[in-house]
Motif scaffolding. Structure first.
Motif, mmCIF file in Angstrom:
data_model
loop_
_atom_site.group_PDB
_atom_site.id
_atom_site.type_symbol
_atom_site.label_atom_id
_atom_site.label_comp_id
_atom_site.label_asym_id
_atom_site.label_seq_id
_atom_site.Cartn_x
_atom_site.Cartn_y
_atom_site.Cartn_z
ATOM 1 N N PHE A 92 -51.028 -77.590 39.967
ATOM 2 C CA PHE A 92 -51.754 -78.716 40.549
ATOM 3 C C PHE A 92 -52.636 -79.415 39.516
ATOM 4 O O PHE A 92 -52.769 -80.645 39.540
ATOM 5 C CB PHE A 92 -52.566 -78.243 41.759
ATOM 6 N N VAL A 93 -53.221 -78.679 38.614
ATOM 7 C CA VAL A 93 -54.007 -79.300 37.542
ATOM 8 C C VAL A 93 -53.101 -80.185 36.695
ATOM 9 O O VAL A 93 -53.491 -81.290 36.275
ATOM 10 C CB VAL A 93 -54.695 -78.221 36.689
ATOM 11 N N ALA A 94 -51.871 -79.745 36.452
ATOM 12 C CA ALA A 94 -50.924 -80.534 35.670
ATOM 13 C C ALA A 94 -50.575 -81.850 36.354
ATOM 14 O O ALA A 94 -50.172 -82.815 35.691
ATOM 15 C CB ALA A 94 -49.650 -79.726 35.417
ATOM 16 N N GLU A 95 -50.739 -81.902 37.680
ATOM 17 C CA GLU A 95 -50.460 -83.126 38.438
ATOM 18 C C GLU A 95 -51.715 -83.972 38.645
ATOM 19 O O GLU A 95 -51.697 -84.945 39.398
ATOM 20 C CB GLU A 95 -49.842 -82.772 39.788
ATOM 21 N N GLY A 96 -52.805 -83.588 37.998
ATOM 22 C CA GLY A 96 -54.015 -84.398 38.049
ATOM 23 C C GLY A 96 -55.034 -83.981 39.097
ATOM 24 O O GLY A 96 -56.015 -84.692 39.330
ATOM 25 N N PHE A 97 -54.844 -82.836 39.725
ATOM 26 C CA PHE A 97 -55.797 -82.353 40.727
ATOM 27 C C PHE A 97 -56.911 -81.547 40.071
ATOM 28 O O PHE A 97 -56.730 -80.952 39.006
ATOM 29 C CB PHE A 97 -55.083 -81.470 41.761
ATOM 30 N N GLU A 98 -58.053 -81.512 40.748
ATOM 31 C CA GLU A 98 -59.175 -80.689 40.316
ATOM 32 C C GLU A 98 -59.366 -79.539 41.297
ATOM 33 O O GLU A 98 -59.388 -79.762 42.515
ATOM 34 C CB GLU A 98 -60.466 -81.520 40.269
ATOM 35 N N PRO A 99 -59.496 -78.305 40.821
ATOM 36 C CA PRO A 99 -59.758 -77.176 41.719
ATOM 37 C C PRO A 99 -61.048 -77.400 42.502
ATOM 38 O O PRO A 99 -62.045 -77.874 41.954
ATOM 39 C CB PRO A 99 -59.896 -75.989 40.763
ATOM 40 N N ALA A 100 -61.011 -77.062 43.805
ATOM 41 C CA ALA A 100 -62.184 -77.286 44.662
ATOM 42 C C ALA A 100 -62.588 -76.045 45.445
ATOM 43 O O ALA A 100 -63.491 -76.121 46.279
ATOM 44 C CB ALA A 100 -61.897 -78.438 45.640
ATOM 45 N N GLY A 101 -61.952 -74.918 45.157
ATOM 46 C CA GLY A 101 -62.355 -73.700 45.855
ATOM 47 C C GLY A 101 -61.258 -72.655 45.861
ATOM 48 O O GLY A 101 -60.064 -72.985 45.860
ATOM 49 N N ARG A 102 -61.675 -71.389 45.836
ATOM 50 C CA ARG A 102 -60.751 -70.257 45.944
ATOM 51 C C ARG A 102 -61.361 -69.298 46.953
ATOM 52 O O ARG A 102 -62.549 -68.966 46.864
ATOM 53 C CB ARG A 102 -60.549 -69.587 44.580
ATOM 54 N N PHE A 103 -60.547 -68.847 47.901
ATOM 55 C CA PHE A 103 -61.054 -68.032 49.001
ATOM 56 C C PHE A 103 -60.232 -66.757 49.157
ATOM 57 O O PHE A 103 -59.013 -66.765 48.970
ATOM 58 C CB PHE A 103 -61.008 -68.824 50.320
ATOM 59 N N ARG A 104 -60.919 -65.683 49.527
ATOM 60 C CA ARG A 104 -60.270 -64.391 49.730
ATOM 61 C C ARG A 104 -60.088 -64.096 51.215
ATOM 62 O O ARG A 104 -60.857 -64.563 52.049
ATOM 63 C CB ARG A 104 -61.083 -63.277 49.062
ATOM 64 N N ASP A 105 -59.049 -63.306 51.515
ATOM 65 C CA ASP A 105 -58.739 -62.975 52.900
ATOM 66 C C ASP A 105 -59.497 -61.725 53.346
ATOM 67 O O ASP A 105 -60.366 -61.207 52.629
ATOM 68 C CB ASP A 105 -57.229 -62.826 53.099
ATOM 69 N N PHE A 106 -59.147 -61.206 54.521
ATOM 70 C CA PHE A 106 -59.854 -60.055 55.086
ATOM 71 C C PHE A 106 -59.655 -58.786 54.262
ATOM 72 O O PHE A 106 -60.442 -57.853 54.347
ATOM 73 C CB PHE A 106 -59.391 -59.814 56.529
ATOM 74 N N GLY A 107 -58.580 -58.750 53.465
ATOM 75 C CA GLY A 107 -58.331 -57.602 52.603
ATOM 76 C C GLY A 107 -58.879 -57.786 51.206
ATOM 77 O O GLY A 107 -58.562 -57.013 50.310
ATOM 78 N N ASN A 108 -59.674 -58.841 51.012
ATOM 79 C CA ASN A 108 -60.297 -59.183 49.727
ATOM 80 C C ASN A 108 -59.272 -59.610 48.674
ATOM 81 O O ASN A 108 -59.522 -59.503 47.473
ATOM 82 C CB ASN A 108 -61.146 -58.021 49.188
ATOM 83 N N ASN A 109 -58.112 -60.093 49.124
ATOM 84 C CA ASN A 109 -57.127 -60.661 48.208
ATOM 85 C C ASN A 109 -57.296 -62.181 48.159
ATOM 86 O O ASN A 109 -57.584 -62.804 49.181
ATOM 87 C CB ASN A 109 -55.704 -60.346 48.685
ATOM 88 N N GLU A 110 -57.138 -62.763 46.978
ATOM 89 C CA GLU A 110 -57.204 -64.212 46.887
ATOM 90 C C GLU A 110 -56.071 -64.810 47.724
ATOM 91 O O GLU A 110 -54.906 -64.461 47.543
ATOM 92 C CB GLU A 110 -57.086 -64.656 45.431
ATOM 93 N N ARG A 111 -56.419 -65.719 48.636
ATOM 94 C CA ARG A 111 -55.439 -66.171 49.625
ATOM 95 C C ARG A 111 -55.345 -67.682 49.760
ATOM 96 O O ARG A 111 -54.305 -68.209 50.175
ATOM 97 C CB ARG A 111 -55.797 -65.557 50.991
ATOM 98 N N VAL A 112 -56.395 -68.436 49.414
ATOM 99 C CA VAL A 112 -56.400 -69.880 49.657
ATOM 100 C C VAL A 112 -56.971 -70.610 48.446
ATOM 101 O O VAL A 112 -57.995 -70.199 47.888
ATOM 102 C CB VAL A 112 -57.235 -70.229 50.911
ATOM 103 N N LEU A 113 -56.305 -71.699 48.068
ATOM 104 C CA LEU A 113 -56.785 -72.577 47.005
ATOM 105 C C LEU A 113 -57.013 -73.973 47.569
ATOM 106 O O LEU A 113 -56.220 -74.459 48.377
ATOM 107 C CB LEU A 113 -55.775 -72.674 45.860
ATOM 108 N N LEU A 114 -58.095 -74.632 47.119
ATOM 109 C CA LEU A 114 -58.372 -76.004 47.497
ATOM 110 C C LEU A 114 -58.333 -76.889 46.254
ATOM 111 O O LEU A 114 -58.763 -76.477 45.174
ATOM 112 C CB LEU A 114 -59.752 -76.130 48.152
ATOM 113 N N PHE A 115 -57.830 -78.131 46.431
ATOM 114 C CA PHE A 115 -57.765 -79.093 45.323
ATOM 115 C C PHE A 115 -58.169 -80.466 45.811
ATOM 116 O O PHE A 115 -57.892 -80.847 46.943
ATOM 117 C CB PHE A 115 -56.348 -79.161 44.740
ATOM 118 N N ARG A 116 -58.804 -81.223 44.937
ATOM 119 C CA ARG A 116 -59.114 -82.633 45.175
ATOM 120 C C ARG A 116 -58.364 -83.473 44.148
ATOM 121 O O ARG A 116 -58.071 -83.011 43.060
ATOM 122 C CB ARG A 116 -60.615 -82.890 45.067
#
Length: 283
Positions: free
Chosen positions: A259-283
């Protein structure tokens, strides 16, 4: 006929003998669903007589579970974000970890609706409609387009929207990713196929045998869907819009790079109930 207590006991015993790790819970779910009883009935009315046809239906359901079929596939529905959702052969079971994505974007969705008077949501690979419908249930000003390539999945999502009283704000859309999508959206959300070839071989039987392969397999490296999403998202995202993606637990850096290669900026990383990284946000 048989009483509730003996039917519950028999179901637990059969599932335990079959090696089902969640035998007690699954037995209770199946018995309650097919008998129309509630948890307190087993305590307050253990001698409640169940008709023979109901007992037979329960026994058939228990045998299906003993054979490896997931309990929610058997009853045909699963709860997600407090919403009862029907399942079908062309939909994944919505899992609790995906609620992480809903929680991550709800503040943005509410802020957008308050500022703009609406929030237009595109849910790519909608399946049961779980993500879109959860957001619509929380944000009355939101409208969602649920996109899927499987007609059966769209029928299921549309039926779920109707049952929840949300069909007026939910538009099922048949499209292979961006193929038939027009216009721009404030929020693009997706839980795409992301299981790699190696991981597909290692999936537990309950997933490999009963979840649709098309909704699971993400190509050799698991990233095929993310590549397609990343290359089309910019032209369908409103200014100051947000993209939110569920990912496999080890895919964060690889997906972020796409997504960065397509011009997006990271806007957040979130972990699930098992503490695994599960969600990425981009603007």
């Amino acid at each position: 006929m048989a009483d509730l207590q003996s039917v519950l006991r028999g179901a637990r015993t059969r599932l335990s003998e079959a090696g089902v790790s969640s035998a007690a819970l699954d037995a209770r779910i199946l018995v309650e669903h097919f008998s129309g009883t509630a948890r307190e009935d087993a305590i307050l009315r253990p001698s409640l007589e169940l008709a023979g046809r109901i007992v037979q239906t329960i026994e058939q359901a228990v045998e299906r579970r003993a054979g490896g079929e997931p309990v929610h596939r058997i009853i045909g529905e699963r709860e997600f974000f407090g919403l009862p959702l029907k399942l079908s052969a062309e939909t994944l079971e919505p899992r609790p970890d995906t609620e992480t994505l809903v929680e991550a974007v709800l503040p943005f969705c509410r802020e957008t609706a308050a500022r703009e008077g609406e929030c237009r949501i595109l849910d790519l690979g909608t399946g049961t409609g779980a993500i879109a419908l959860a957001l619509l249930s929380q944000v009355p000003e939101a409208h969602a387009w649920g996109v899927d390539v499987a007609p059966g999945a769209l029928e299921t999502a549309a039926a779920n929207a109707e049952a929840l009283g949300l069909s007026g704000r939910f538009a099922p859309t048949l499209s292979d990713w961006w193929e038939k999508i027009e216009g721009c959206f404030h929020l693009i959300v997706t839980n795409p196929p992301y299981i790699s070839g190696t991981e597909m071989e290692a999936l537990v039987d309950e997933v490999r045998r009963f979840d649709p392969t098309r909704a699971l397999y993400g190509g050799v490296d698991g990233l095929d869907a993310y590549r397609k999403i990343a290359t089309g998202a910019r032209r369908h995202l409103e200014k100051d819009g947000l993209v939110a993606l569920e990912i496999g637990w080890q895919q964060g850096d690889a997906v972020s790079a796409l997504f960065v290669a397509e011009g997006f900026e990271p806007a957040g990383r979130f972990r699930d109930f098992g503490n695994n990284e599960r969600v990425l946000l981009f603007r």
